[in-house]
Motif scaffolding. Structure first.
Motif, mmCIF file in Angstrom:
data_model
loop_
_atom_site.group_PDB
_atom_site.id
_atom_site.type_symbol
_atom_site.label_atom_id
_atom_site.label_comp_id
_atom_site.label_asym_id
_atom_site.label_seq_id
_atom_site.Cartn_x
_atom_site.Cartn_y
_atom_site.Cartn_z
ATOM 1 N N LEU A 157 0.840 -1.194 0.000
ATOM 2 C CA LEU A 157 0.000 0.000 0.000
ATOM 3 C C LEU A 157 0.878 1.248 0.000
ATOM 4 N N ARG A 158 0.555 2.183 -0.905
ATOM 5 C CA ARG A 158 1.272 3.466 -0.912
ATOM 6 C C ARG A 158 0.275 4.565 -0.571
ATOM 7 N N VAL A 159 0.556 5.263 0.540
ATOM 8 C CA VAL A 159 -0.342 6.296 1.033
ATOM 9 C C VAL A 159 0.345 7.645 0.871
ATOM 10 N N GLY A 160 -0.334 8.596 0.281
ATOM 11 C CA GLY A 160 0.241 9.941 0.152
ATOM 12 C C GLY A 160 -0.474 10.908 1.074
ATOM 13 N N LEU A 161 0.291 11.702 1.831
ATOM 14 C CA LEU A 161 -0.324 12.679 2.735
ATOM 15 C C LEU A 161 0.529 13.937 2.778
ATOM 16 N N THR A 162 -0.115 15.071 3.011
ATOM 17 C CA THR A 162 0.646 16.300 3.201
ATOM 18 C C THR A 162 0.809 16.560 4.698
ATOM 19 N N GLY A 163 1.692 17.473 5.021
ATOM 20 C CA GLY A 163 1.819 17.890 6.415
ATOM 21 C C GLY A 163 2.997 17.283 7.135
ATOM 22 N N GLY A 164 3.742 16.383 6.476
ATOM 23 C CA GLY A 164 4.917 15.816 7.122
ATOM 24 C C GLY A 164 6.042 16.838 7.146
ATOM 25 N N SER A 165 6.983 16.654 8.041
ATOM 26 C CA SER A 165 8.116 17.571 8.065
ATOM 27 C C SER A 165 9.337 16.839 8.573
ATOM 28 N N SER A 166 10.493 17.461 8.391
ATOM 29 C CA SER A 166 11.721 16.788 8.787
ATOM 30 C C SER A 166 11.836 16.706 10.301
ATOM 31 N N LYS A 191 -1.879 7.097 -10.374
ATOM 32 C CA LYS A 191 -1.711 5.812 -9.688
ATOM 33 C C LYS A 191 -0.311 5.617 -9.098
ATOM 34 N N ALA A 192 0.342 6.726 -8.761
ATOM 35 C CA ALA A 192 1.624 6.608 -8.071
ATOM 36 C C ALA A 192 1.411 6.322 -6.592
ATOM 37 N N ILE A 193 0.190 6.610 -6.098
ATOM 38 C CA ILE A 193 -0.192 6.216 -4.743
ATOM 39 C C ILE A 193 -1.568 5.560 -4.806
ATOM 40 N N ASP A 194 -1.956 4.876 -3.724
ATOM 41 C CA ASP A 194 -3.225 4.145 -3.717
ATOM 42 C C ASP A 194 -4.338 4.883 -2.979
ATOM 43 N N CYS A 195 -3.965 5.782 -2.074
ATOM 44 C CA CYS A 195 -5.013 6.526 -1.375
ATOM 45 C C CYS A 195 -4.431 7.774 -0.736
ATOM 46 N N THR A 196 -5.317 8.719 -0.454
ATOM 47 C CA THR A 196 -4.904 9.932 0.236
ATOM 48 C C THR A 196 -6.091 10.530 0.969
ATOM 49 N N GLY A 197 -5.812 11.409 1.922
ATOM 50 C CA GLY A 197 -6.871 12.081 2.658
ATOM 51 C C GLY A 197 -6.630 13.577 2.688
ATOM 52 N N GLY A 247 -11.509 5.423 -12.158
ATOM 53 C CA GLY A 247 -10.483 4.670 -11.436
ATOM 54 C C GLY A 247 -10.265 5.155 -10.026
ATOM 55 N N ILE A 248 -11.011 6.180 -9.617
ATOM 56 C CA ILE A 248 -10.840 6.742 -8.276
ATOM 57 C C ILE A 248 -12.164 6.674 -7.527
ATOM 58 N N LYS A 249 -12.108 6.252 -6.251
ATOM 59 C CA LYS A 249 -13.286 6.295 -5.399
ATOM 60 C C LYS A 249 -13.065 7.427 -4.391
ATOM 61 N N ALA A 250 -13.813 8.518 -4.570
ATOM 62 C CA ALA A 250 -13.700 9.644 -3.653
ATOM 63 C C ALA A 250 -14.756 9.477 -2.575
ATOM 64 N N LEU A 251 -14.317 9.402 -1.321
ATOM 65 C CA LEU A 251 -15.234 9.036 -0.240
ATOM 66 C C LEU A 251 -15.259 10.097 0.855
ATOM 67 N N PRO A 252 -16.290 10.935 0.904
ATOM 68 C CA PRO A 252 -16.400 11.887 2.004
ATOM 69 C C PRO A 252 -16.952 11.215 3.258
ATOM 70 N N SER A 253 -16.494 11.631 4.425
ATOM 71 C CA SER A 253 -17.022 11.115 5.693
ATOM 72 C C SER A 253 -17.615 12.274 6.475
ATOM 73 N N GLN A 254 -18.848 12.116 6.934
ATOM 74 C CA GLN A 254 -19.373 13.087 7.896
ATOM 75 C C GLN A 254 -18.659 12.862 9.210
ATOM 76 N N THR A 255 -18.253 13.944 9.858
ATOM 77 C CA THR A 255 -17.522 13.791 11.112
ATOM 78 C C THR A 255 -18.070 14.742 12.158
ATOM 79 N N TYR A 295 -9.503 6.947 -2.874
ATOM 80 C CA TYR A 295 -8.797 5.667 -3.017
ATOM 81 C C TYR A 295 -8.823 5.254 -4.482
ATOM 82 N N THR A 296 -7.849 4.452 -4.898
ATOM 83 C CA THR A 296 -7.976 3.841 -6.224
ATOM 84 C C THR A 296 -9.006 2.720 -6.100
#
Lengths: 552, 334
Positions: free
Chosen positions: A74-83, A281-287, A302-310, A524-525
């Protein structure tokens, strides 16, 4: 940054002769181009308007019908990471991507499930003993850490003591303040007795709502050691700010899980780059997607975009101890200013649900009878009562550090407020400064973001005089004593009555304006399955990658 | 050979060779510049609001946690102390440790630097070749339809920021129209960008598209000037083939301005990669600088900017020297 480099260049080359003019000219032209580019970038980041109808966000699952397929990377892409990121279990909740990693390696005693309810993980039970001032934690049997050590009472005690170290308190300490650290007692290998300094009836749900600061580390673990948890995946590699790789834990205590061989979490800086990576398709999912990105991905093959009520909130915060908000009429007027459905359409592209300035919609004790709609006439009347019949000017401190949508929300509030004669000056604070000593909890009128918490946990963090994150400086003796009463009682219906009363106070006097609950937007893909919507606000269904599998 | 003899005979006794003198002067100035840059950058990072501890903790920065981390990172020392210990570290080859993660600064910067150098060199070389060839061609066919088309395209592209160029290339070649090249450059840590050359295609192409117009227009202008000179007229009258007139007679005399614009383009690339690396998630020095700034990671910011400044100084000196060598009348002492 380009401009800074250009400046260095100027100092570097004192050119002789005819080249000087042209070079200077050309360079300034180039630097100008770079500045333009940066401008374009900001525009691209800031744009998420549009006013289409709200799309269906009913909770659906990608649950497979057949038995999940084993294997796959699984390859997950996310923003917000830092060194500055670490795999230290005690720093798991500082960013979403930090939680994504920690959630693979480590487990807490309890956590909030995707339905936002308290769920036992490493604890088998957490029960009061006689009164709510003494609790017994029973540990789950047969759980081992990645290095083979078995999990038990010593690890729980070690973890609590490390977090509550008075010299160096960690993030989770703010949740555990009532715990009497010196009285922790090991009853047997799997049982710990936890005495409290004050009655703490909401102990399990408070542990659960901040689980990402309360992962269990093995007894004696220090930062110099290899990451060692009980999670479904084991540590393989980690480069802060770039990527981390985790491999299947074959000794995982949930039988059959996980299905994947490896999980790779890739750090991105630019939300558009993540979107492009998913589409190609360089990653399989992101949020953490924006509403406008979500709209595009919903129509991408080819993409399943899934919103969640929170139950996640992005409130405006008013300091109840400072003018003009020390007058409850002003606070209530500001709450009546907001046109909530329009707010959701314009700031979130429709991805949100209406709120009524009260937190915690999935708490069993949530009072769903409370509603509030825009009422400009009433707002004006309240402002006049407070002595602002000729209008009122306030400064709203906002920052992209709060959330990418914070600035949009500030702008929309400013517009809506003008109808009631309120002038809002927006002061955008740089991301590096907002959570520093000068703004956060000092600002008179500002914004903040919280994932969903059960009601008493949210109150403990924000609305008590002892709260660590007092944006509003709310200090109401009656409210505080109700909170203490709610923590004393072991009777569910008494507690419910008390909490209803507290929510009435929030609704009529509180310092938060909560226009809406913010959806969590994941994609998700279509080759991936096993994921769920999540009500807490953490992306990708609390990052429960142990349930994910590939279709082919 | 003739050129060197001229040089030698033209030199007055006792004076150093003009090129050596220039080199010495420029290197000395460069060192001063780097020192000034280090002070300026330090002052700038000090002026940045917030600090590394705030950046690391974010929303979870309750006062007690914040103070503990500030103590741990030695952020409570004076600015002068921090600068002094840093600069003495750099001079002795130990630029310190990252505030963000405690790793040695050099081990943070080195892999990113290698990736960026590859990007800049590839874009620089390809862009130079394409730009000079197209520029010479346009000059040779001056006022032809080809010349006009090239000029208009060059102007149009000049008006586009590289961010836009990158997005257009991504949309066309990676996500919407075709899926033939990767849209992002995901380089696993420990490997290098060139181990998966396909990932270099779009970032390099973006930078090439951005620099080619400048090189093209400069080459065209310089070559047009050379082609209008008497010696080219003479060469043509002698009946030499066009390619020979261009390659042997005109271009060498246009080298000086072309070298200058190539140098400028390289300098521009060193700044321009920041945006391009950001868009393609390319793990280079630009991306590491952006993340260091948002982390308030002063030692890494300092090292990176110092390297960039060093690169500016170096390219400036080299392009000046080469331009001077290529202009016989200007390299003689006056």
């Amino acid at each position: 940054v380009s401009t800074a480099s250009g400046r260095n260049g100027d100092g570097a080359g004192e050119d002789a002769g005819w080249n000087l003019d042209r070079r200077t000219f050309l360079r300034s032209a180039l630097v100008g181009g770079a500045a333009l580019a940066a401008g374009g970038l900001l525009d691209a980041c800031g744009s998420s308007s549009g006013s289409k109808a709200k799309t269906s966000t009913s909770p659906t699952t990608g649950a497979p019908v057949a038995a999940p397929k084993k294997g796959g990377d699984l390859r997950v892409g996310l923003t917000g990471g830092s060194s500055s990121d670490t795999l230290n279990p005690f720093f798991g909740g500082i960013s979403a991507i930090g939680t994504a990693r920690a959630q693979q390696l480590y487990q807490p005693l309890v956590q909030l499930s995707n339905a936002a309810q308290v769920q036992y993980v490493l604890a088998e039970s957490i029960t009061p003993k006689g009164s709510t001032s003494l609790w017994t934690i029973s540990c789950r049997k047969g759980v081992t850490f990645h290095n083979g050590k078995s999990f038990g009472a010593d690890d729980v005690i070690y973890t609590l003591r490390t977090i509550l170290n008075p010299k160096k308190p960690l993030g989770g300490a703010t949740v555990l303040t009532p715990v009497d650290i010196n009285g922790l007692k090991k009853i047997d290998d799997l049982t710990v007795e936890v005495p409290m300094k004050i009655p703490f009836g909401s102990f399990p749900e408070q542990l659960a709502s901040f689980w990402y600061f309360l992962y269990i580390a093995p007894d004696g673990w220090t930062q110099a050691d290899k990451p060692n948890g009980t999670g479904a995946f084991k540590y393989q590699s980690f480069t802060p700010g770039q990527q981390s790789v985790f491999v299947r834990n074959d000794n995982y205590w949930k039988s059959g899980h996980p299905y994947l061989d490896t999980v790779t979490i890739l750090d991105f800086q630019d939300p558009t780059a993540v979107e492009n990576a998913l589409v190609s398709k360089a990653i399989d999912c992101t949020g953490q997607l924006s509403g406008s990105q979500m709209k595009i991905l919903q129509s991408t093959p080819g993409i399943k975009a899934l919103p969640s009520q929170t139950g996640a909130i992005e409130p405006f915060t008013m300091r109840v101890d400072k003018a003009p908000f020390n007058d409850v009429n002003v606070r209530q007027a500001f709450r009546y200013i907001v046109n909530r459905p329009e707010f959701i359409t314009t700031t979130l592209d429709g991805f949100g649900t209406v709120a009524a300035d009260v937190t915690s919609p999935y708490d069993p004790d949530f009072d769903s009878s409370l509603h509030r709609e825009q009422d400009i006439a009433l707002a004006k009347q309240l402002l006049a009562k407070a002595g602002y019949s000729r209008g009122l000017t306030v400064t709203l401190d906002t920052s992209l550090a709060i959330n990418s949508s914070a600035l949009n929300m500030a702008t929309v509030f400013k517009q809506q407020a003008s109808a009631a004669g309120v002038t809002v000056n927006i002061n955008q604070v740089s991301a590096g400064d907002f959570f520093g000593p000068n703004y956060y909890t000092k600002a008179v009128f500002s914004q903040i973001y919280y994932d969903y918490s059960p009601y008493l946990a949210q109150v403990a963090q924000t609305f008590l005089p002892t709260s660590p994150f007092q944006e509003t400086h709310f200090n109401d003796p009656q409210y505080t004593s109700l909170y203490n009463d709610a923590n004393k009682t072991q009777n569910a219906s008494t507690r419910k009555e008390i909490e209803y009363e507290m929510q009435k106070i929030d609704f009529n006097q509180g310092g938060y304006i909560i226009p809406c609950f913010v959806d969590s937007l994941d994609a998700y893909t279509t080759n991936l399955t096993g994921y769920q919507t999540g009500k807490v606000g953490e992306p990708l269904g609390n990052f429960n990658f142990e349930d994910y599998s590939f279709l082919s | 050979m003739t050129r060197y003899r001229q040089l030698r005979t033209g030199r007055r006794t006792g004076e150093p060779h003009p090129i050596v003198a220039l080199l010495v002067q420029r290197v000395a100035l460069g060192v001063v510049t780097l020192f000034v840059v280090s002070v300026v950058i330090f002052a700038a990072t000090e002026a940045l609001p917030g600090n590394a501890a705030v950046a690391i903790l974010g929303h979870s920065a309750a006062p007690a946690q914040l103070h503990a981390l500030e103590r741990q990172l030695h952020l409570n020392r004076s600015a002068f102390d921090q600068y002094r210990s840093w600069i003495s570290g750099v001079l002795s080859g130990h630029p310190g440790k990252s505030l963000a993660n405690g790793m040695p600064v050099w081990s943070v910067v080195r892999p990113a630097l290698a990736n960026s150098i590859v990007l800049v060199l590839l874009a620089g070389v390809i862009g130079s070749i394409v730009g000079v060839m197209l520029g010479a061609l346009a000059a040779l066919r001056k006022d032809s339809p080809l010349d006009h088309v090239l000029s208009v395209i060059a102007l149009a592209v000049t008006a586009l920021p590289e961010f836009v160029v990158a997005i257009v290339l991504i949309v066309v070649f990676a996500t919407v129209v075709w899926h033939i090249v990767p849209a992002v450059s995901l380089v696993p840590p420990g490997t290098h960008a060139w181990s998966e050359p396909r990932q270099l295609i779009l970032p390099v192409a973006t930078l090439v598209v951005v620099i080619v117009p400048y090189i093209l227009r400069m080459t065209r202008a310089a070559t047009v000037e050379a082609l209008e000179s008497d010696y080219v007229e003479m060469a043509r009258l002698k009946g030499l083939p066009t390619w020979r007139v261009l390659a042997v007679h005109a271009l060498p005399n246009a080298v000086a301005p072309i070298v200058q614009v190539l140098g400028l383009s390289l300098l521009y690339l060193a700044g321009g990669i920041v945006v391009v690396e950001f868009v393609f998630a390319y793990p280079g020095i630009g991306q590491s600088l952006v993340s260091a700034v948002s982390n308030r990671d002063v030692p890494v910011i300092q090292m990176t900017v110092l390297l960039l400044a060093g690169f500016y100084v170096f390219v400036n000196i080299v392009s000046d020297v080469v331009a001077l060598l290529a202009t016989p009348r200007r390299r003689l002492p006056r």
